[in-house]
Design a protein around this motif. Structure first.
Motif, PDB file in Angstrom:
ATOM      1  N   ILE A  38       0.665  -0.933  -0.203  1.00  0.00           N
ATOM      2  CA  ILE A  38      -0.265  -0.017  -0.106  1.00  0.00           C
ATOM      3  C   ILE A  38       0.964   1.384   0.130  1.00  0.00           C
ATOM      4  O   ILE A  38       1.581   1.354   0.748  1.00  0.00           O
ATOM      5  N   ILE A  39       0.698   2.174  -1.060  1.00  0.00           N
ATOM      6  CA  ILE A  39       1.777   2.729  -1.374  1.00  0.00           C
ATOM      7  C   ILE A  39       0.791   4.516  -1.477  1.00  0.00           C
ATOM      8  O   ILE A  39       0.048   4.729  -1.655  1.00  0.00           O
ATOM      9  N   VAL A  40       1.863   5.647   0.081  1.00  0.00           N
ATOM     10  CA  VAL A  40       0.721   6.608  -0.090  1.00  0.00           C
ATOM     11  C   VAL A  40       1.802   7.575  -0.069  1.00  0.00           C
ATOM     12  O   VAL A  40       2.822   7.808   1.285  1.00  0.00           O
ATOM     13  N   PRO A  41       1.841   8.693  -0.749  1.00  0.00           N
ATOM     14  CA  PRO A  41       2.752   9.791  -1.248  1.00  0.00           C
ATOM     15  C   PRO A  41       2.037  10.492   0.786  1.00  0.00           C
ATOM     16  O   PRO A  41       1.410  11.033   0.210  1.00  0.00           O
ATOM     17  N   VAL A  42       3.403  11.422   0.579  1.00  0.00           N
ATOM     18  CA  VAL A  42       3.034  12.324   2.156  1.00  0.00           C
ATOM     19  C   VAL A  42       3.800  13.617   1.416  1.00  0.00           C
ATOM     20  O   VAL A  42       4.596  13.828   1.129  1.00  0.00           O
ATOM     21  N   TYR A  43       3.073  14.706   1.929  1.00  0.00           N
ATOM     22  CA  TYR A  43       3.510  16.132   1.858  1.00  0.00           C
ATOM     23  C   TYR A  43       2.265  17.045   2.283  1.00  0.00           C
ATOM     24  O   TYR A  43       1.766  17.776   1.775  1.00  0.00           O
ATOM     25  N   ASN A  44       3.223  17.366   2.745  1.00  0.00           N
ATOM     26  CA  ASN A  44       2.610  18.164   4.326  1.00  0.00           C
ATOM     27  C   ASN A  44       0.986  18.224   4.240  1.00  0.00           C
ATOM     28  O   ASN A  44       0.412  18.929   4.257  1.00  0.00           O
ATOM     29  N   ALA A  45       1.154  17.069   5.105  1.00  0.00           N
ATOM     30  CA  ALA A  45      -0.610  16.038   5.258  1.00  0.00           C
ATOM     31  C   ALA A  45      -0.250  15.941   6.930  1.00  0.00           C
ATOM     32  O   ALA A  45      -1.482  14.833   7.168  1.00  0.00           O
ATOM     33  N   GLY A  46       0.413  16.875   8.008  1.00  0.00           N
ATOM     34  CA  GLY A  46      -0.072  16.562   8.806  1.00  0.00           C
ATOM     35  C   GLY A  46      -1.227  17.101   9.489  1.00  0.00           C
ATOM     36  O   GLY A  46      -1.336  16.409  11.035  1.00  0.00           O
ATOM     37  N   LYS A  47      -2.365  17.062   9.163  1.00  0.00           N
ATOM     38  CA  LYS A  47      -3.561  17.061   9.602  1.00  0.00           C
ATOM     39  C   LYS A  47      -4.522  16.497   9.166  1.00  0.00           C
ATOM     40  O   LYS A  47      -4.958  15.698   9.505  1.00  0.00           O
ATOM     41  N   THR A  48      -4.149  15.734   8.066  1.00  0.00           N
ATOM     42  CA  THR A  48      -4.665  14.016   7.536  1.00  0.00           C
ATOM     43  C   THR A  48      -4.094  12.607   7.693  1.00  0.00           C
ATOM     44  O   THR A  48      -4.603  12.153   7.553  1.00  0.00           O
ATOM     45  N   ILE A  49      -2.801  12.764   8.150  1.00  0.00           N
ATOM     46  CA  ILE A  49      -1.995  11.272   7.609  1.00  0.00           C
ATOM     47  C   ILE A  49      -2.163  10.453   8.607  1.00  0.00           C
ATOM     48  O   ILE A  49      -2.585   9.274   8.362  1.00  0.00           O
TER      49      ILE A  49
END
Length: 440
Positions: free
Chosen positions: A7-18
């Motif tokens: 399962i692949i999740v790119p993360v960029y400035n997602a502090g509120k939703t990650i």
């Protein structure tokens, strides 16, 4: 042993939703997966959150890279993935508890290269299901392409996150995202992947919560000339795809439909902000479990937990076949009852008021799933009329899914137990049931 799914999740400035995203993945009923979190140079605390999950769960693998864009992040994950299948999730969305299990089972049971599923569109506090293909059987590449041709600009076809991919074709043909394209890059990957597929199946069950509205090309400060070039490049790729998968005669007959993509492309590929038909308040679209009751102790709480666990698996089958949870639950009960039964005994067995039970049964009859013996053919027992209730041939797919539901329920109950422990549990349960039968 390699995991079944990466399962692949790119993360960029997602502090509120990650956290919401990752928690939904780690709570999957399917446990056989790895989670790849790709921190794309976040400047907030997203990277630290990802590292914390990695420290707490061995299934989580975190990679940090300089900010290079979502396509580069996904490409890094593709190189590192070990699973037999690939699943994508965006960091500001989340998935249902049965998402991975549903996709994986559909792929394996039908030997498919790709599974495409319905999803939920979330707008504020409202949620609505979205799908496109109603066909339930396995499709060839050409059959799937024909469906896509009817609605090429639909997110259902264009995105990665409502699909499951077999990793082998990706590796064999070195497929990846194009970092140079900032519009429809997901769609271009899908088109390339489909060229190497043989069997595709659609799952009419919403498994994904989509809450992010993609920014338009204009909002990305892309020049008009570059917008035109990108859209023409994507169309040419789309057009070439159909030249590849269709024979010459079929392509010529379908050319007008294929060129509809140019019209749809004018809308920039953005999911419209308006709510879709059949919307509901977020949190009511699936059955609810009260966590305080869930944590209770005692026989009534035990019964509650067992019922809710069964409901979780029944709901997936209900959504798949367009039934309510109550109707699917009644189908399960009907699967267990004697061939002939009184109305009162049936209502007692399913724990419903007589009128409610009979109304549900009549709905199943009207759907052509169940047959009930007519008044003139009923027998009597103890002064009460016995009705014969049988399933029609139309119910066969539902009965097959009910058998799977019962198996899933039992496997969850027995997860982590040794064969000796399972044997001891079964023997003890039988003794307990005999004690209850003697009293009743």
């Amino acid at each position: 042993m390699e995991p079944s799914v990466s399962i692949i999740v790119p993360v960029y400035n997602a502090g509120k939703t990650i956290s919401r995203c990752v928690d939904s993945i780690l709570k999957q009923t399917c446990r056989d997966f790895e989670l790849l979190l790709i921190d794309d140079g976040s400047t907030d605390h997203s990277g630290a959150i990802c590292d914390d999950y990695q420290a707490r769960d061995s299934r989580v693998r975190v990679f940090h890279q300089q900010n290079s864009g979502v396509s580069a992040a996904r490409n890094l994950a593709l190189r590192e993935a070990k699973g037999e299948y690939l699943q994508f999730v965006d960091s500001d969305d989340w998935i249902t508890p049965d998402a991975t299990a549903s996709l994986l089972r559909a792929a394996r049971d039908n030997d498919c290269d790709m599974v495409i599923a319905d999803f939920y569109r979330v707008v504020g506090e409202r949620v609505s299901p979205k799908g496109d293909i109603e066909e339930t059987g396995v499709m060839t590449r050409q059959e799937f392409a024909s469906h896509m041709m009817e609605n090429p600009g639909d997110y259902y076809y264009g995105v990665l996150w409502n699909k499951l991919y077999r990793r082998q074709p990706v590796m064999e043909h070195r497929l990846e995202m194009n970092p140079a394209i900032s519009w429809c890059e997901d769609f271009m990957f899908n088109l390339e992947y489909i060229r190497y597929t043989q069997r595709i199946i659609a799952l009419q069950v919403p498994i994904y919560y989509y809450v992010k509205t993609k920014g338009s090309l204009v909002s990305q400060s892309v020049s008009l000339s570059r917008v035109v070039r990108m859209k023409l490049a994507v169309f040419e790729y789309y057009n070439q795809f159909y030249r590849t998968v269709l024979d010459e005669e079929a392509y010529e007959k379908s050319k007008l439909k294929i060129y509809r993509f140019l019209v749809d492309a004018a809308g920039d590929g953005v999911v419209p902000p308006g709510i879709l038909p059949g919307s509901a308040k977020l949190g009511t679209e699936r059955f609810h479990v009260n966590n305080d009751i869930l944590a209770g102790e005692g026989p009534l709480f035990d019964q509650f937990r067992r019922r809710k666990l069964m409901d979780r698996y029944l709901e997936t089958a209900a959504l798949k076949h367009g039934l309510t949870l109550a109707e699917m639950r009644l189908m399960l009960y009907l699967r267990q009852i004697p061939a002939e039964i009184t109305r009162g005994d049936l209502a007692d067995f399913v724990s419903l008021p007589l009128r409610t039970c009979w109304a549900l049964l009549q709905k199943l009859v009207s759907r052509g799933l169940v047959d009930v013996s007519p008044e003139g053919s009923t027998r009597e027992k103890g002064g009460k009329k016995l009705f014969r209730i049988t399933f029609s041939s139309q119910a066969s797919p539902i009965l097959a899914d009910l058998a799977t539901t019962v198996l899933d329920y039992r496997m969850t109950m027995m997860a982590g137990l040794s064969q000796e422990e399972i044997g001891a549990y079964n023997a003890t349960s039988e003794k307990i049931q005999n004690n209850i039968r003697q009293v009743l």
